[in-house]
Design a protein around this motif. Structure first.
Motif, PDB file in Angstrom:
ATOM      1  N   VAL A   1      46.455 -27.631  14.753  1.00  0.00           N
ATOM      2  CA  VAL A   1      47.593 -27.027  15.439  1.00  0.00           C
ATOM      3  C   VAL A   1      48.813 -26.947  14.543  1.00  0.00           C
ATOM      4  O   VAL A   1      49.543 -25.961  14.537  1.00  0.00           O
ATOM      5  CB  VAL A   1      47.921 -27.835  16.720  1.00  0.00           C
ATOM      6  N   ARG A   2      49.042 -28.051  13.736  1.00  0.00           N
ATOM      7  CA  ARG A   2      50.307 -28.129  12.985  1.00  0.00           C
ATOM      8  C   ARG A   2      50.123 -27.849  11.492  1.00  0.00           C
ATOM      9  O   ARG A   2      51.111 -27.727  10.768  1.00  0.00           O
ATOM     10  CB  ARG A   2      50.900 -29.540  13.147  1.00  0.00           C
ATOM     11  N   GLY A   3      48.860 -27.864  11.038  1.00  0.00           N
ATOM     12  CA  GLY A   3      48.602 -27.582   9.624  1.00  0.00           C
ATOM     13  C   GLY A   3      48.819 -28.770   8.707  1.00  0.00           C
ATOM     14  O   GLY A   3      48.495 -28.720   7.518  1.00  0.00           O
ATOM     15  N   GLU A   4      49.371 -29.837   9.223  1.00  0.00           N
ATOM     16  CA  GLU A   4      49.560 -31.047   8.411  1.00  0.00           C
ATOM     17  C   GLU A   4      49.657 -32.249   9.338  1.00  0.00           C
ATOM     18  O   GLU A   4      49.837 -32.105  10.547  1.00  0.00           O
ATOM     19  CB  GLU A   4      50.825 -30.937   7.555  1.00  0.00           C
ATOM     20  N   LEU A   5      49.531 -33.439   8.726  1.00  0.00           N
ATOM     21  CA  LEU A   5      49.657 -34.659   9.530  1.00  0.00           C
ATOM     22  C   LEU A   5      51.121 -35.088   9.559  1.00  0.00           C
ATOM     23  O   LEU A   5      51.849 -34.841   8.599  1.00  0.00           O
ATOM     24  CB  LEU A   5      48.796 -35.776   8.927  1.00  0.00           C
ATOM     25  N   PRO A   6      51.542 -35.740  10.646  1.00  0.00           N
ATOM     26  CA  PRO A   6      52.958 -36.123  10.776  1.00  0.00           C
ATOM     27  C   PRO A   6      53.339 -37.303   9.893  1.00  0.00           C
ATOM     28  O   PRO A   6      54.512 -37.592   9.711  1.00  0.00           O
ATOM     29  CB  PRO A   6      53.094 -36.480  12.262  1.00  0.00           C
ATOM     30  N   CYS A   7      52.336 -38.047   9.375  1.00  0.00           N
ATOM     31  CA  CYS A   7      52.622 -39.160   8.451  1.00  0.00           C
ATOM     32  C   CYS A   7      51.427 -39.291   7.514  1.00  0.00           C
ATOM     33  O   CYS A   7      50.451 -38.550   7.632  1.00  0.00           O
ATOM     34  CB  CYS A   7      52.893 -40.467   9.205  1.00  0.00           C
ATOM     35  N   ASN A   8      51.504 -40.225   6.594  1.00  0.00           N
ATOM     36  CA  ASN A   8      50.373 -40.459   5.705  1.00  0.00           C
ATOM     37  C   ASN A   8      49.338 -41.298   6.439  1.00  0.00           C
ATOM     38  O   ASN A   8      49.693 -42.221   7.179  1.00  0.00           O
ATOM     39  CB  ASN A   8      50.843 -41.165   4.445  1.00  0.00           C
ATOM     40  N   VAL A   9      48.073 -40.967   6.223  1.00  0.00           N
ATOM     41  CA  VAL A   9      47.022 -41.639   6.999  1.00  0.00           C
ATOM     42  C   VAL A   9      45.883 -42.069   6.083  1.00  0.00           C
ATOM     43  O   VAL A   9      45.448 -41.315   5.207  1.00  0.00           O
ATOM     44  CB  VAL A   9      46.485 -40.698   8.103  1.00  0.00           C
ATOM     45  N   LYS A  10      45.423 -43.303   6.297  1.00  0.00           N
ATOM     46  CA  LYS A  10      44.176 -43.766   5.681  1.00  0.00           C
ATOM     47  C   LYS A  10      43.250 -44.194   6.811  1.00  0.00           C
ATOM     48  O   LYS A  10      43.708 -44.752   7.814  1.00  0.00           O
ATOM     49  CB  LYS A  10      44.438 -44.950   4.745  1.00  0.00           C
ATOM     50  N   VAL A  11      41.979 -43.902   6.642  1.00  0.00           N
ATOM     51  CA  VAL A  11      40.991 -44.329   7.641  1.00  0.00           C
ATOM     52  C   VAL A  11      39.974 -45.221   6.928  1.00  0.00           C
ATOM     53  O   VAL A  11      39.374 -44.807   5.938  1.00  0.00           O
ATOM     54  CB  VAL A  11      40.266 -43.127   8.280  1.00  0.00           C
ATOM     55  N   LEU A  12      39.821 -46.452   7.430  1.00  0.00           N
ATOM     56  CA  LEU A  12      38.860 -47.390   6.827  1.00  0.00           C
ATOM     57  C   LEU A  12      37.833 -47.771   7.887  1.00  0.00           C
ATOM     58  O   LEU A  12      38.180 -48.332   8.930  1.00  0.00           O
ATOM     59  CB  LEU A  12      39.577 -48.651   6.334  1.00  0.00           C
ATOM     60  N   LEU A  13      36.566 -47.428   7.624  1.00  0.00           N
ATOM     61  CA  LEU A  13      35.488 -47.763   8.555  1.00  0.00           C
ATOM     62  C   LEU A  13      34.526 -48.732   7.883  1.00  0.00           C
ATOM     63  O   LEU A  13      34.000 -48.460   6.801  1.00  0.00           O
ATOM     64  CB  LEU A  13      34.755 -46.500   9.004  1.00  0.00           C
ATOM     65  N   GLU A  14      34.283 -49.838   8.562  1.00  0.00           N
ATOM     66  CA  GLU A  14      33.440 -50.906   8.039  1.00  0.00           C
ATOM     67  C   GLU A  14      32.035 -50.802   8.648  1.00  0.00           C
ATOM     68  O   GLU A  14      31.882 -50.331   9.775  1.00  0.00           O
ATOM     69  CB  GLU A  14      34.077 -52.249   8.423  1.00  0.00           C
ATOM     70  N   GLY A  15      31.026 -51.297   7.914  1.00  0.00           N
ATOM     71  CA  GLY A  15      29.649 -51.248   8.431  1.00  0.00           C
ATOM     72  C   GLY A  15      29.079 -52.614   8.765  1.00  0.00           C
ATOM     73  O   GLY A  15      27.873 -52.758   8.974  1.00  0.00           O
ATOM     74  N   GLU A  16      29.934 -53.634   8.837  1.00  0.00           N
ATOM     75  CA  GLU A  16      29.417 -54.992   9.075  1.00  0.00           C
ATOM     76  C   GLU A  16      30.258 -55.769  10.086  1.00  0.00           C
ATOM     77  O   GLU A  16      30.176 -56.994  10.121  1.00  0.00           O
ATOM     78  CB  GLU A  16      29.376 -55.778   7.751  1.00  0.00           C
ATOM     79  N   GLU A  17      31.002 -55.060  10.918  1.00  0.00           N
ATOM     80  CA  GLU A  17      31.864 -55.777  11.865  1.00  0.00           C
ATOM     81  C   GLU A  17      31.030 -56.576  12.841  1.00  0.00           C
ATOM     82  O   GLU A  17      31.396 -57.694  13.218  1.00  0.00           O
ATOM     83  CB  GLU A  17      32.763 -54.775  12.607  1.00  0.00           C
ATOM     84  N   GLU A  18      29.898 -56.024  13.246  1.00  0.00           N
ATOM     85  CA  GLU A  18      29.075 -56.696  14.265  1.00  0.00           C
ATOM     86  C   GLU A  18      28.290 -57.882  13.697  1.00  0.00           C
ATOM     87  O   GLU A  18      27.604 -58.590  14.440  1.00  0.00           O
ATOM     88  CB  GLU A  18      28.118 -55.694  14.924  1.00  0.00           C
ATOM     89  N   VAL A  19      28.357 -58.086  12.391  1.00  0.00           N
ATOM     90  CA  VAL A  19      27.754 -59.297  11.822  1.00  0.00           C
ATOM     91  C   VAL A  19      28.831 -60.181  11.199  1.00  0.00           C
ATOM     92  O   VAL A  19      28.549 -61.001  10.322  1.00  0.00           O
ATOM     93  CB  VAL A  19      26.628 -58.970  10.816  1.00  0.00           C
TER      94      VAL A  19
END
Lengths: 457, 457
Positions: free
Chosen positions: A142-160
């Motif tokens: 909708v806006r063509g850009e993000l309103p702030c800087n963003v990092k996304v961190l997804l882990e594969g071992e949270e359930e252990v």
């Protein structure tokens, strides 16, 4: 304060989200039908690549980063120099689905019933971090850009138990560094009301092991002759916590920070029916000390729980045996600013003084994590949640169980916020895990609104 | 005191016993090859009839008397009005023979190796009461009459806890009444030295059961909220016995009789190598209180042993659970003149005061039994044992484990003496149970000598 987002105007973004509702649900279905069971090592690497692809496609610069365990997925988009950088944390692994026979529909064949999507991992945590990713997609569309800087961190071992998170965060400190972290996991309040979590208590598990003779003995021939390891542990434990509920290990409360006035105020606003809780637990009274309020118990004080005590005969009837060994398993829930190492050292010193022959075995620990309620990021997040959820959220100081939030607050030194999107009956870790689709959509809107509010700082 | 029987002259009887050695051993073999396992209900009735026949044949007026369980065998021969009446007690039932694979030769196929007869029940107790019966047979053969009045009572349920003995003794009081009772069961002293036992401690078993919530809970969400039944029991138990080894239940020691000077003297003569006992048990120190002597621990004081403590998680590693239930099993060894009912009432009152929600469940009990060392029958028995065994016996005041001797001392009100004949390594209750044949023959002589000495009173 109203239940509105103040000067936030996201009508265009919210309209886009509503228009794409079906496509977003299809995207969630496509994600949760892919097993990624860290405990069994099933499908994790494939799902890491899959979700990295989704993130890359919407415009995040994304990498799959190996660890000594399953990989981390890290995406970023740094559009706005000077604006805050927000780290969105989640986990792409799921709990094992057992017992399979209790599922109404199979755990990896997503099924919609009564406005809920049923599938393993839909609430914990795929639906919640996918909502954040789709918030980014909607903002970009909708806006063509993000309103702030963003990092996304997804882990594969949270359930252990997130075994490689602390080391990863230390080693990749610069890459993951942000001004704050937001985690959407777990449920909203039991009442259905949305909430913002400001931390968790820590935990330290340990075992006490006492030995008597080299074998079980006849109590008539050896009672009063050979030491009884159960009595040894009873007398030791009685020196560690008294019947009034106070932990009597020297220095145990030294680092306990009192609740701030803001925290006390927030706790007082949390909805609770103490009599209903007692009735549901089947207890006449809460534990000692009696005068404490419900949330004060869970937020203000460390606890010392005996998880198990085992030694000697446990079968039917009686057996006149003098046991040769006994084991106690315990956990301590830590509050800010207690440290697991320090508390364990105090426990060890106490045992050495009172029962030097008892062995103390340290098990797992997690530090407590606490973000001040008056963090400058708290207000924009509140505004975002209020607009996205359409109601004023509850503010929850650090309490209850333990999550590895401390890797952000203690290792990175940044404030951490929990903004759960799931319904209270999401049945995470249980059969028939589910997510209300309306909460999924509201989660996407909430993600967009929080980031927009943070960008206006 | 010498190791001789004083003015006892039994050369003729002992010669007869030596001459019939092989026949007596054959008689024992014929007896122990007949299974009579009370726990399994195998062969008991048949063996009751068999041994009754043996007793009748040698000249005892013998009856098999039914009970609510397995029958009693009661024989008597009242030759000597005015002389003492001696009740000889034993049991014709045996322990189950499992594990069968550990027997060198099958348990009911008697086998002689290295001067020992191997068979289930040979020591416990067939060989020992058969020795008494053969003593009667020898006296009758050589002298034509018994030196005193004799009753023989053989029970068929001793190995399952003598459940019908107290009622039987009460109901058949006149038929079993005697001036004293002698039981030959168990082994001689660990050193191989013969001994006379003057009693046993009693026992009272009970269970403490604590409940918290109606289910196991998460320690992070409910620790400090719901009471922990393990802590409840720890704090309760700590009020019942202190770390110095003193039982702190009100009135617990009220009825404890101090040891008499004679008993103290006898205990001081018992052979013991405390350091060797510690080494064998693998302990550095005896239990609290430290200052007590070895036999003082077992004779002078009641004990309070925790037999088992079970609640919550007991598997590997840790589990952050708040358990909903915990159970403690205990026994108290009672000394003269404590009474099981009274001590249980004191325990109940203590629990009601300190932890009213903890359930107290009474299990089995046996009263203590104690015969004074200066009983008028002690000296003739000592003389008989000295002559029969060829050595001065040790005199052992009431100590150690529990046997239903109290049915004689407390219900009949007569003194009770234990004169064991078996070797210390008889392996009763274990595979390869055995009896040294020399001890069997000495037992027959000892039986004859004791009765003769008692007849001379």
């Amino acid at each position: 304060m109203t239940a509105q987002g103040g000067n936030l105007d996201l009508a265009d973004v919210f309209a886009y989200i509503d228009e794409h509702r079906d496509a977003f649900i299809d995207q969630l279905i496509d994600y949760v039908r892919r097993p990624s069971i860290s405990a069994h090592g099933v499908g994790i690497a494939e799902v890491a690549e899959y979700i990295a692809g989704v993130m890359q496609e919407i415009g995040l610069n994304t990498r799959v980063i190996p660890t000594a365990g399953w990989p981390m997925v890290l995406g970023e988009r740094m559009d706005r120099p000077g604006a805050p950088t927000v780290l969105l944390y989640g986990h792409y692994d799921v709990q094992p689905p057992d017992p399979l026979e209790e599922w109404v529909t199979p755990p990896f064949e997503p099924s919609i019933r009564d406005g809920r999507l049923y599938a393993r991992g839909v609430g914990d945590n795929k639906g919640q971090h996918l909502a954040q990713i789709l918030a980014l997609k909607s903002l970009l569309a909708v806006r063509g850009e993000l309103p702030c800087n963003v990092k996304v961190l997804l882990e594969g071992e949270e359930e252990v138990g997130s075994p490689h998170m602390p080391a990863f965060i230390q080693e990749h400190r610069d890459e993951v560094m942000a001004d704050l972290v937001i985690t959407s996991d777990g449920p909203v309040d039991e009442s259905g009301r949305s909430r913002i979590l400001f931390g968790v208590r820590g935990v330290l598990s340990f075992e006490l092991r006492a030995r008597g003779a080299n074998r079980d003995l006849h109590s008539g021939n050896f009672g009063g002759v050979a030491p009884n390891p159960i009595w040894t542990l009873v007398h030791l434990l009685a020196t560690m916590k008294n019947a009034q509920g106070e932990v009597t290990i020297e220095g145990f409360y030294d680092d306990v920070l009192p609740l701030t006035p803001l925290e006390q105020e927030a706790l007082a606003k949390l909805p609770i029916d103490e009599e209903a809780v007692k009735a549901s637990l089947g207890i006449a009274e809460f534990d000692e000390p009696r005068e404490r309020g419900y949330f004060e118990r869970l937020a203000a004080w460390p606890t010392f729980t005996i998880n198990g005590f085992h030694g000697g005969y446990g079968g039917p009837g009686s057996k006149t045996v003098l046991p040769h060994e006994a084991v106690v398993k315990c956990d301590v829930r830590l509050v800010e600013a207690q440290k697991a190492d320090d508390i364990f050292a105090k426990i060890e010193a106490h045992v050495r003084k009172h029962a030097p022959n008892v062995e103390v075995i340290r098990q797992g620990s997690m530090e407590p994590s606490k973000t001040p309620l008056d963090s400058p990021y708290a207000e924009p997040i509140r505004r975002g949640v209020a607009l996205g959820q359409g109601e004023e959220p509850l503010l929850v100081p650090a309490l209850g169980g333990s999550l590895p939030d401390y890797v952000f607050t203690k290792i990175l030194g940044i404030p951490a916020f929990g903004v759960p999107y799931a319904n209270p009956d999401e049945s995470n870790h249980a059969p028939n895990e589910n997510l209300e689709l309306e909460r999924f959509i509201k989660g996407i809107k909430t993600g967009a609104a929080m980031l927009t509010a943070l960008g206006q700082m």
